[in-house]
Design a protein around this motif. Sequence first.
Motif, short mmCIF file in Angstrom:
data_model
loop_
_atom_site.label_atom_id
_atom_site.label_comp_id
_atom_site.label_asym_id
_atom_site.label_seq_id
_atom_site.Cartn_x
_atom_site.Cartn_y
_atom_site.Cartn_z
N MET A 1 0.86 -1.18 0.00
CA MET A 1 0.00 0.00 0.00
C MET A 1 0.89 1.23 0.00
O MET A 1 1.81 1.34 0.80
N LYS A 2 0.60 2.16 -0.90
CA LYS A 2 1.36 3.40 -0.93
C LYS A 2 1.06 4.20 0.33
O LYS A 2 -0.02 4.09 0.91
N ASN A 3 2.02 5.03 0.74
CA ASN A 3 1.91 5.77 1.99
C ASN A 3 1.52 7.23 1.72
O ASN A 3 2.33 8.03 1.26
N ILE A 4 0.28 7.55 2.04
CA ILE A 4 -0.26 8.89 1.80
C ILE A 4 0.47 9.97 2.60
O ILE A 4 0.39 11.15 2.29
N PHE A 5 1.21 9.56 3.62
CA PHE A 5 1.96 10.51 4.43
C PHE A 5 3.29 10.90 3.77
O PHE A 5 4.00 11.76 4.28
N GLU A 6 3.63 10.27 2.67
CA GLU A 6 4.82 10.64 1.90
C GLU A 6 4.41 11.68 0.86
O GLU A 6 3.43 11.51 0.14
N ILE B 1 -8.41 18.37 -2.33
CA ILE B 1 -6.98 18.66 -2.41
C ILE B 1 -6.50 19.31 -1.12
O ILE B 1 -5.45 18.96 -0.58
N ASP B 2 -7.28 20.24 -0.58
CA ASP B 2 -6.91 20.89 0.69
C ASP B 2 -6.82 19.88 1.82
O ASP B 2 -5.90 19.92 2.64
N TYR B 3 -7.79 18.96 1.88
CA TYR B 3 -7.76 17.92 2.92
C TYR B 3 -6.52 17.04 2.78
O TYR B 3 -5.89 16.67 3.77
N LEU B 4 -6.17 16.68 1.54
CA LEU B 4 -4.98 15.86 1.33
C LEU B 4 -3.72 16.59 1.78
O LEU B 4 -2.85 15.99 2.44
N GLU B 5 -3.62 17.85 1.43
CA GLU B 5 -2.47 18.65 1.85
C GLU B 5 -2.38 18.73 3.37
O GLU B 5 -1.30 18.57 3.95
N LYS B 6 -3.50 18.96 4.02
CA LYS B 6 -3.53 19.05 5.48
C LYS B 6 -3.12 17.73 6.12
O LYS B 6 -2.32 17.70 7.06
N THR B 7 -3.67 16.64 5.60
CA THR B 7 -3.37 15.31 6.14
C THR B 7 -1.89 14.99 5.98
O THR B 7 -1.25 14.51 6.92
N GLN B 8 -1.35 15.27 4.82
CA GLN B 8 0.07 15.00 4.58
C GLN B 8 0.93 15.86 5.48
O GLN B 8 1.91 15.38 6.06
N ALA B 9 0.57 17.12 5.66
CA ALA B 9 1.36 18.03 6.51
C ALA B 9 1.33 17.59 7.98
O ALA B 9 2.34 17.68 8.68
N THR C 1 2.39 11.24 9.89
CA THR C 1 2.22 9.95 10.58
C THR C 1 2.04 10.11 12.08
O THR C 1 1.16 9.48 12.66
N LYS C 2 2.87 10.90 12.72
CA LYS C 2 2.82 11.02 14.17
C LYS C 2 1.47 11.55 14.65
O LYS C 2 0.96 11.10 15.68
N TYR C 3 0.90 12.49 13.92
CA TYR C 3 -0.40 13.04 14.30
C TYR C 3 -1.48 11.96 14.28
O TYR C 3 -2.36 11.94 15.14
N THR D 1 -3.94 2.91 14.15
CA THR D 1 -2.51 3.15 13.97
C THR D 1 -2.33 4.04 12.74
O THR D 1 -3.25 4.18 11.91
N ALA D 2 -1.16 4.60 12.58
CA ALA D 2 -0.87 5.40 11.39
C ALA D 2 -1.01 4.56 10.13
O ALA D 2 -1.49 5.05 9.09
N THR D 3 -0.64 3.30 10.20
CA THR D 3 -0.77 2.40 9.05
C THR D 3 -2.24 2.19 8.70
O THR D 3 -2.62 2.20 7.52
N GLU D 4 -3.07 2.01 9.71
CA GLU D 4 -4.51 1.84 9.45
C GLU D 4 -5.11 3.10 8.85
O GLU D 4 -5.92 3.03 7.91
#
Length: 150
Positions: free
Chosen positions: A1-6, A103-111, A114-116, A129-132
């Motif tokens: 699974m690709k990592n949306i946090f990257e 797009i704004d939500y994706l940017e916010k989530t990525q910013a 993982t730790k958040y 978990t961050a993975t889930e």
Amino acid sequence: MKNIFEREVTNNLITRIEKLDAYAKPQWGKMSVDQMLAHCNVTYEMIYDAKHPKPNKFKTWMLKAVVKPFVVSEKPYKKNGRTAPEFVIATSKNFVEEKARLIDYLEKTQALGTKYFDNKPSHSFGKLTATEWNNLFYKHLDHHLNQFGV
């Protein structure tokens, strides 16, 4: 699974979203492209906007027991699967606004990263978990972008 946090993965998703136009037709399913974008935004509304009421205790128990394992796993969604009532978008939406919101939500989530999200409670499934969280985010959005051929 690709990592949306990257950053690269998020950028790729945004590029795919930007390829959509208001006349895109689904390869399966009943939603229009504007409804699909609004549908995808519900996930993020539940996290950031407190727009949707939390399920009662019984429904939460059912969601954790039955739905959560499917939603947070790496197993892809099947075409034409059932969706929760909260995610059904029955009316037309503003394509440009829904696209920009996603797009704004994706940017916010990525910013936030993982730790958040590690052990952050979800609207319906309790702590994830961050993975889930990643699996939930990426799998759902990838499924619907594939639905519209991007």
